[in-house]
Design a protein around this motif. Structure first.
Motif, short mmCIF file in Angstrom:
data_model
loop_
_atom_site.label_atom_id
_atom_site.label_comp_id
_atom_site.label_asym_id
_atom_site.label_seq_id
_atom_site.Cartn_x
_atom_site.Cartn_y
_atom_site.Cartn_z
N TYR A 34 0.83 -1.21 0.00
CA TYR A 34 0.00 0.00 0.00
C TYR A 34 0.86 1.26 0.00
O TYR A 34 0.57 2.23 -0.71
CB TYR A 34 -0.92 0.03 1.23
N THR A 38 1.00 4.04 -2.87
CA THR A 38 0.56 5.39 -2.52
C THR A 38 1.64 6.43 -2.82
O THR A 38 1.32 7.57 -3.16
CB THR A 38 0.16 5.45 -1.03
N VAL A 105 -1.43 -5.03 -7.70
CA VAL A 105 -2.63 -4.26 -7.35
C VAL A 105 -3.67 -4.39 -8.45
O VAL A 105 -4.86 -4.63 -8.20
CB VAL A 105 -2.27 -2.78 -7.09
N THR A 106 -3.25 -4.26 -9.70
CA THR A 106 -4.17 -4.39 -10.84
C THR A 106 -4.77 -5.78 -10.88
O THR A 106 -5.98 -5.94 -11.08
CB THR A 106 -3.41 -4.07 -12.15
N TRP A 107 -3.93 -6.80 -10.68
CA TRP A 107 -4.42 -8.17 -10.66
C TRP A 107 -5.46 -8.37 -9.55
O TRP A 107 -6.52 -8.96 -9.77
CB TRP A 107 -3.26 -9.15 -10.48
N ALA A 108 -5.16 -7.86 -8.36
CA ALA A 108 -6.09 -8.01 -7.23
C ALA A 108 -7.41 -7.31 -7.52
O ALA A 108 -8.48 -7.85 -7.25
CB ALA A 108 -5.45 -7.46 -5.95
N ASN A 109 -7.34 -6.10 -8.07
CA ASN A 109 -8.57 -5.37 -8.40
C ASN A 109 -9.41 -6.10 -9.43
O ASN A 109 -10.62 -6.20 -9.31
CB ASN A 109 -8.25 -3.96 -8.90
N SER A 110 -8.75 -6.64 -10.45
CA SER A 110 -9.52 -7.28 -11.52
C SER A 110 -10.01 -8.68 -11.15
O SER A 110 -10.91 -9.21 -11.80
CB SER A 110 -8.71 -7.31 -12.81
N ASN A 111 -9.46 -9.29 -10.10
CA ASN A 111 -9.85 -10.65 -9.73
C ASN A 111 -10.58 -10.75 -8.40
O ASN A 111 -10.90 -11.86 -7.97
CB ASN A 111 -8.63 -11.56 -9.71
N GLN A 112 -10.87 -9.63 -7.78
CA GLN A 112 -11.50 -9.71 -6.46
C GLN A 112 -12.87 -10.39 -6.51
O GLN A 112 -13.21 -11.17 -5.62
CB GLN A 112 -11.57 -8.33 -5.79
N GLU A 113 -13.65 -10.15 -7.55
CA GLU A 113 -14.96 -10.79 -7.66
C GLU A 113 -14.81 -12.30 -7.87
O GLU A 113 -15.53 -13.10 -7.25
CB GLU A 113 -15.77 -10.18 -8.81
N GLN A 116 -13.79 -13.80 -4.55
CA GLN A 116 -14.92 -13.81 -3.61
C GLN A 116 -15.91 -14.91 -3.98
O GLN A 116 -16.39 -15.64 -3.11
CB GLN A 116 -15.63 -12.45 -3.59
#
Length: 125
Positions: A34, A38, A105-113, A116
């Motif tokens: 993070y 940032t 970060v991009t990978w996590a954002n695009s794969n969070q759904e 889950q």
């Protein structure tokens, strides 16, 4: 793809695997990612960093920044004002972490759904 398809670097004589592990532990730390992300746009004051990183305590931010500064990834600049102003920014070495960190970060954002949904399916079985 299997593990045998990945070209892992082979340690050269004198390489210290413990040192590599320590660096990977630091970079893999929850708050380090993070903070690096940032700081990508330039210097930021301590309190602004704390506001931008949801959930980090003042103590944890201080400890993580000290570790990053010690390892040469973050530069701390103290301005002799009243009250004192402290800015943090990535060093040249720290900036080399931006590409891999932002890729994560991009990978996590695009794969969070997807993740889950997988958790819900797993927990239901």
């Amino acid at each position: 793809m299997t593990l045998s398809d990945i070209d892992f670097p082979t340690p050269s004589k004198g390489d210290d695997c413990r040192m590599v592990r320590e660096i990977l532990d630091l970079v893999g730390d929850k708050w380090t990612l993070y903070i690096i992300a940032t700081l990508k746009d330039g210097p930021i004051r301590f309190n602004e960093l704390r506001r931008r990183i949801d959930g980090i305590s003042q103590r944890m931010l201080t400890i993580t920044l000290r570790g990053l500064e010690r390892d040469g990834l973050v530069k701390r600049t103290l301005f002799p004002t009243i009250p004192p102003r402290v800015d943090y920014e990535l060093t040249n070495v720290g900036r080399t972490l931006l590409a891999p960190v932002m890729a994560l970060v991009t990978w996590a954002n695009s794969n969070q759904e997807n993740i889950q949904n997988a958790r819900v399916r797993y927990d239901a079985s």
